[in-house]
Write a protein that holds these residues in place. Structure first.
Motif, short mmCIF file in Angstrom:
data_model
loop_
_atom_site.label_atom_id
_atom_site.label_comp_id
_atom_site.label_asym_id
_atom_site.label_seq_id
_atom_site.Cartn_x
_atom_site.Cartn_y
_atom_site.Cartn_z
N ARG A 161 37.26 48.03 26.35
CA ARG A 161 36.42 47.85 27.54
C ARG A 161 36.47 49.07 28.43
NH1 ARG A 161 33.02 44.34 30.45
NH2 ARG A 161 32.32 45.73 32.10
N GLU A 162 37.66 49.58 28.69
CA GLU A 162 37.76 50.75 29.56
C GLU A 162 37.08 51.95 28.92
OE1 GLU A 162 40.98 52.88 32.52
OE2 GLU A 162 41.60 51.18 31.31
N SER A 163 37.08 52.04 27.59
CA SER A 163 36.39 53.13 26.90
C SER A 163 34.87 53.01 27.04
CB SER A 163 36.76 53.14 25.41
OG SER A 163 38.12 53.40 25.25
N LEU A 164 34.38 51.79 27.16
CA LEU A 164 32.93 51.59 27.28
C LEU A 164 32.40 52.07 28.61
CD1 LEU A 164 32.45 48.04 25.74
CD2 LEU A 164 31.54 50.20 24.86
N ASP A 165 33.06 51.68 29.70
CA ASP A 165 32.49 52.01 31.01
C ASP A 165 33.53 52.40 32.06
OD1 ASP A 165 33.60 49.55 31.65
OD2 ASP A 165 31.68 48.54 31.94
N GLY A 166 34.76 52.61 31.63
CA GLY A 166 35.80 53.05 32.56
C GLY A 166 36.33 51.96 33.48
N ARG A 167 35.90 50.73 33.28
CA ARG A 167 36.32 49.65 34.17
C ARG A 167 37.49 48.89 33.57
NH1 ARG A 167 31.01 46.67 35.16
NH2 ARG A 167 32.11 45.59 36.78
N THR A 168 38.39 48.46 34.45
CA THR A 168 39.55 47.69 34.02
C THR A 168 39.33 46.21 34.31
OG1 THR A 168 40.67 47.79 36.16
CG2 THR A 168 41.03 49.65 34.64
N ALA A 169 40.19 45.39 33.75
CA ALA A 169 40.09 43.95 33.97
C ALA A 169 40.21 43.61 35.46
CB ALA A 169 41.16 43.22 33.17
N PHE A 170 41.08 44.32 36.19
CA PHE A 170 41.21 44.07 37.63
C PHE A 170 39.87 44.28 38.33
CE2 PHE A 170 45.71 45.12 36.71
CZ PHE A 170 46.31 43.99 37.26
N GLU A 171 39.18 45.35 37.97
CA GLU A 171 37.89 45.65 38.58
C GLU A 171 36.85 44.61 38.20
OE1 GLU A 171 38.40 50.49 38.65
OE2 GLU A 171 37.68 49.51 36.84
N LEU A 172 36.85 44.19 36.96
CA LEU A 172 35.87 43.21 36.49
C LEU A 172 36.05 41.87 37.18
CD1 LEU A 172 36.12 44.14 32.73
CD2 LEU A 172 34.17 44.59 34.23
N VAL A 173 37.30 41.44 37.33
CA VAL A 173 37.56 40.17 37.99
C VAL A 173 37.19 40.26 39.46
CG1 VAL A 173 39.39 38.56 38.68
CG2 VAL A 173 39.28 39.39 36.33
N ALA A 174 37.57 41.37 40.11
CA ALA A 174 37.24 41.54 41.53
C ALA A 174 35.72 41.51 41.73
CB ALA A 174 37.82 42.84 42.06
N GLN A 175 34.98 42.18 40.86
CA GLN A 175 33.53 42.18 40.96
C GLN A 175 32.95 40.78 40.74
OE1 GLN A 175 31.44 44.56 38.09
NE2 GLN A 175 29.52 44.42 39.22
N ALA A 176 33.47 40.08 39.74
CA ALA A 176 32.99 38.72 39.45
C ALA A 176 33.24 37.78 40.62
CB ALA A 176 33.64 38.19 38.18
N GLN A 177 34.30 38.07 41.37
CA GLN A 177 34.64 37.23 42.53
C GLN A 177 33.98 37.74 43.80
OE1 GLN A 177 38.92 37.36 42.36
NE2 GLN A 177 39.01 35.72 40.84
N GLY A 178 33.12 38.78 43.67
CA GLY A 178 32.39 39.29 44.83
C GLY A 178 33.18 40.28 45.65
N GLY A 179 34.28 40.78 45.12
CA GLY A 179 35.09 41.74 45.86
C GLY A 179 34.70 43.16 45.52
N SER A 180 35.43 44.08 46.10
CA SER A 180 35.18 45.49 45.85
C SER A 180 36.11 46.00 44.76
CB SER A 180 35.38 46.29 47.14
OG SER A 180 36.72 46.16 47.55
N ARG A 181 35.87 47.23 44.37
CA ARG A 181 36.72 47.88 43.36
C ARG A 181 38.10 48.11 43.92
NH1 ARG A 181 33.99 51.62 39.08
NH2 ARG A 181 35.93 52.65 38.62
N PRO A 182 39.15 47.56 43.28
CA PRO A 182 40.50 47.80 43.80
C PRO A 182 40.93 49.22 43.52
CG PRO A 182 40.59 46.51 41.79
CD PRO A 182 39.14 46.69 42.13
N ASP A 183 41.88 49.68 44.32
CA ASP A 183 42.46 51.00 44.13
C ASP A 183 43.24 51.00 42.83
OD1 ASP A 183 43.71 53.45 44.32
OD2 ASP A 183 44.98 52.88 46.00
N ARG A 184 43.00 51.96 41.95
CA ARG A 184 43.68 52.02 40.67
C ARG A 184 45.17 52.26 40.85
NH1 ARG A 184 40.66 53.38 35.64
NH2 ARG A 184 38.52 53.01 36.15
N GLY A 185 45.59 52.77 41.98
CA GLY A 185 47.00 53.04 42.20
C GLY A 185 47.81 51.82 42.59
N SER A 186 47.15 50.69 42.86
CA SER A 186 47.87 49.49 43.29
C SER A 186 48.57 48.81 42.16
CB SER A 186 46.93 48.47 43.91
OG SER A 186 46.03 49.03 44.79
#
Length: 186
Positions: A161-186
């Motif tokens: 998945r990350e190879s397809l579009d650079g997005r991680t599961a944390f980002e995908l879940v946050a987006q699905a829940q209407g949130g913003s992109r979390p900081d990758r350093g967290s």
């Protein structure tokens, strides 16, 4: 993406094992969030693996082991002539169709484990050359095997998945829940 699996109710080993299987299923489902069929079929690395293919494989594996535990043949018989099809969606197969099938298979897994007399109940291994002759495994072994198998491929799914579009599961879940992109350093 590792999710917290709540502690089982005291003495509910079956519930704990089923919860860990479900956690790993979720890893694969999350990796598929927001993808088109074409993206789910794509292979972004030197590997032949795609997210759709991984999904199909884990569904077939789970269904096959539940069938064996019931001493029934798997729904799909695999051998050297068609083994390659277990890791790719073929004509007419879709991610949505595989996810719906997985829901049914997951229900069968839960029913089998919850209704068994004991997790120590055993069933025969198939007569394949990679299994010991006349080998048997327990329902507990089955659950642990499904956790291992699904977790292994959930890890593959994260990388694909990350190879397809650079997005991680944390980002995908946050987006699905209407949130913003979390900081990758967290």
């Amino acid at each position: 993406m590792v999710m917290h699996v709540p502690a089982e109710d005291k003495g509910d080993e079956r519930g704990a094992l089923l919860a860990f299987i479900e956690e790993q299923r979720g890893g694969i489902r999350r990796a598929l969030l927001g993808l088109t069929e074409e993206q789910a079929r794509s292979r972004p690395s030197a590997s032949e693996l795609s997210l759709g293919g991984l999904l199909k494989h884990v569904v077939e594996v789970e269904q096959g082991w539940v069938a064996r535990a019931r001493q029934e043949p798997p729904a799909v018989q695999r051998d050297a002539s068609n083994w390659h099809e277990t890791f790719r969606l073929t004509d007419g197969e879709t991610v949505a169709g595989q996810l719906a099938y997985w829901e049914r298979v997951a229900g069968e897994t839960e029913e089998l484990i919850r209704s068994a007399t004991s997790l120590d109940d055993t069933f025969p291994l198939p007569p394949d050359p990679w299994f010991p002759p006349e080998g048997r495994v327990s329902l507990r072994w089955l659950c642990l095997h499904l956790i291992r198998e699904t977790a292994r491929h959930a890890g593959h799914a994260d990388i694909i998945r990350e190879s397809l579009d650079g997005r991680t599961a944390f980002e995908l879940v946050a987006q699905a829940q209407g949130g913003s992109r979390p900081d990758r350093g967290s």
